[in-house]
Design a protein around this motif. Structure first.
Motif: not given
Length: 362
Positions: A93-102, A127-131, A137-147
């Motif tokens: 899933l994209s970053a957007r869909d990961n967040v939307a899943f919940g 912002d702008g990285l949802g797709s 994504l970098s490790g830090g970006q993945q952790q931000r998406a998880a948050l």
């Protein structure tokens, strides 16, 4: 969901002999830090609150509702989210869909969920990285998406198990700033397990120290760091802590050590001496013409590299000393080396402590 008041008393006993018996409470919107040495039970405590670890005894209540007991509420229905070092994003899933899943799991329609997801990604600096897919994504970006995914569902309680440990210092600093901003805005009740005193000081209001499966100290972060009750808490505060007793205007260390300092008028009182590693002077043993007040013989047990030089750990009593790298070479400091340590009385602060481990009063 509404913000949660957390009341937990977690008892977990394992076949290997480990026992966790600790209480954890938090007011709605409060952020608490949990710290302790490896194996103290920190992750077990969070897992039990989240419903992922079976409890032997105790209780977990959020907003007064019992989540444990004979028929524990399943983890997915507790309104409690646990985020660890691994972001655990869905790779397909994209970053957007990961967040939307919940959000979808909580009943939001696809359009609303994706719009909310984009808003949350913007809040955490994506912002702008949802797709993008997680692998992009970098490790830090993945952790931000998880948050963002964790906070988007408005959990009653957010549990963070060392979320910054796997990040490099610069990325961890950026993520710490994101956490500080988003936790303040969301007012989500949060418990952070961390090994970094900076996290406790910058992100939380109270600190619970776990050692050996039990609470060794708890209170406002500033109070715990100002008067550490154990050597571990002292290490968090960046100071040495040596237990001893005051008598006749002098203080001496316990356990047969020869350390002695001038002390306040508190005859017979058990006191812990607190002083910074940088305030200790290390000299070759036997060079002093006479024993100077505030000096004692010791032996080096190990050396650690620090950003500013070297930290020399000594024993009898256990004391850390910060020295320049060239001083290590000049004095040939190595494990087993005998040294004389000295600290000025003006650099020592005494705090009351328990009787355990003290020498008998004369």
């Amino acid at each position: 969901m509404t913000r949660g008041a957390l009341d937990a008393h977690v008892v977990v006993e394992r076949r290997d002999g480990f026992r966790l018996d600790a209480a954890l409470t938090a007011e709605p919107g409060e952020t608490i830090a949990v710290m302790g040495p490896s194996g103290a039970g920190k992750s077990t405590l969070l897992a039990a609150v989240a419903g992922l670890e079976r409890m032997t005894d105790g209780h977990v209540r959020v907003d007064g509702v019992e989540l444990s007991g004979r028929r524990p509420v399943p983890a997915e229905k507790r309104g409690v989210v646990l985020l660890g070092q691994d972001p655990r994003l869905f790779p397909h899933l994209s970053a957007r869909d990961n967040v939307a899943f919940g959000l979808r799991a909580h009943g939001a329609d696809r359009t609303h969920a994706r719009r909310e997801a984009d808003e949350w990604l913007a809040r955490v600096g994506l912002d702008g990285l949802g797709s993008r897919m997680p692998r992009e994504l970098s490790g830090g970006q993945q952790q931000r998406a998880a948050l963002a995914r964790a906070l988007a569902t408005s959990p009653r309680v957010l549990l963070l198990d060392e979320p910054l440990t796997a990040l490099d210092p610069e990325t961890a600093g950026d993520m710490r700033a994101v956490l500080h901003a988003q936790l303040a805005l969301s007012r989500t009740t949060t418990v952070i397990v961390t090994h970094d005193a900076v996290d406790a000081a910058s992100l939380t209001t109270r600190l619970l120290v776990l050692e050996g499966g039990r609470s060794s100290q708890e209170g406002p972060v500033r109070d715990v760091l100002a008067a550490p009750a154990t050597r571990f808490s002292a290490a968090l505060a960046g100071v040495n802590r040596v237990v001893g007793r005051a008598d006749g205007g002098r203080w001496r260390a316990g356990s047969g050590a020869q350390m002695e300092l001038a002390a306040m008028d508190a005859d017979g009182a058990p006191l812990a001496a607190l002083f910074r590693p940088a305030d200790v002077v290390v000299e070759p043993a036997g060079e002093a013409q006479s024993v100077v007040a505030g000096s004692w013989e010791a032996r080096v047990v190990r050396l650690e590299q620090t950003p500013a030089g070297v930290r020399v750990h000594t024993t009898a009593p256990a004391v850390a000393v910060d020295v320049a790298t060239d001083a290590v070479a000049d004095q040939r400091l190595a494990p087993g080396t005998a040294v004389r340590l000295r600290v000025d009385a003006a650099d020592v602060r005494f705090v009351p402590c328990a009787e355990g481990g003290l020498p008998p009063a004369p």
